[in-house]
Scaffold this motif. Structure first.
Motif: not given
Length: 307
Positions: A32-34, A106-109, A130-132
């Motif tokens: 998921t991307i903010i 664990k996969r939020i960008g 935030i991971k990326a």
């Protein structure tokens, strides 16, 4: 599919749209991307309708939100552009996302456009969920206030802001200023040559990008916090996530070109990449198909590799 939602920042609601992949399955977990909009903008301008939609089409869930005090979000008084509160919006977005069963926590960008890019970078330094981190023509709002927005005299600017805030505390009407002239014709009439001012006005003040909530306004008396803020402070120490910075090579007065070069140099991130859209400007990257494609052709595999 798009779903309108709200989440809390302190005691007010933040309005957001969730963009879903076309084959969305609520029983699966998604990266998921903010997505964060530019200064004075809203989620319906570039962060949602352009980048949010494209990233959802690529298989991501995307949360595009309106900043607190702006757009359809709550918060009073209106049009506050306070960097600390803008960064807090990202933390609250993470708080909301980790409650959704289809979001892989664990996969939020994050992706930020223009001023949203500076905020996204700053938020990622201390928001470790935030991971990326991706930035499209990202700008450091604090630097802008110390330079062009503050007539290159930040101390004098702070004195004037203090006077206005005192006046409002004593009952004067709030002073709401505008980042841009009212029309492209007004830009030409004023003899303004800067490419960023001209193209921003063409985007925000015409049918090209104009939206009801894209006010391009700010409350002058609450701008003091921005003068003393720096989007890139401690990037050498705290910004460790994979980072992709997209800029055009046609620099203008808002400074995204130089800010992109600076943060790529300063970031501690071991994995970082600068993408230069040759022949294109800051506002071309908002919505013009060719430069947007240049950005997305890099951003989509970046997020797939790192989320």
């Amino acid at each position: 599919m798009i779903q309108s939602v709200k989440f809390k920042n302190l005691y007010w609601d933040v309005a957001a749209d969730i963009y879903f992949p076309s084959d969305f399955d609520e029983n699966k977990k998604y990266a998921t991307i903010i997505s964060a909009h530019p200064i004075g903008s809203c989620k319906e301008q570039t962060s949602g309708n352009i980048y949010g939609k494209a990233l959802a089409d690529a298989g991501f869930v995307v949360l595009a939100f309106d900043a607190s005090f702006q757009g359809a979000s709550g918060g009073e008084p209106r049009f506050i552009e306070n960097p600390t509160l803008r960064v807090e919006d990202f933390r609250c977005a993470c708080d909301y996302l980790v409650t959704l069963p289809y979001v892989d926590e664990k996969r939020i960008g994050v992706l930020g456009i223009c001023g949203g890019g500076g905020y996204a970078i700053n938020a990622a330094m201390t928001e470790r969920r935030i991971k990326a981190v991706g930035s499209v023509t990202g700008a450091n709002y604090g630097r802008l206030w110390r330079e062009a927005f503050g007539n290159w005299n930040p101390v004098d600017t702070l004195e004037k802001i203090a006077e206005q805030r005192t006046a409002e505390a004593r009952g004067a009407a709030p002073r709401t200023d505008h980042f841009l002239p009212p029309s492209v014709e007004a830009v030409h009439a004023a003899g303004i040559k800067d490419i960023d001012v001209l193209e921003a006005t063409d985007y925000y003040k015409t049918s090209r990008g104009e939206k009801p909530n894209g006010a391009t306004s700010y409350l002058y008396s609450r701008s003091d916090a921005a003068v003393g803020w720096d989007a890139f402070y401690l990037a050498e120490v705290l910004l460790t996530q994979p980072l992709m910075v997209v800029i055009g090579d046609q620099p203008g007065g808002f400074g995204a070109y130089r800010d992109g070069l600076e943060i790529i140099r300063r970031a501690r991130s071991e994995k970082k990449e600068l993408v230069v859209a040759e022949g294109w400007s800051h506002y071309d990257l908002y919505d013009k198909p060719e430069p947007v494609k240049i950005a997305l052709d890099k951003l989509i595999p970046f997020y797939k590799d790192n989320l």
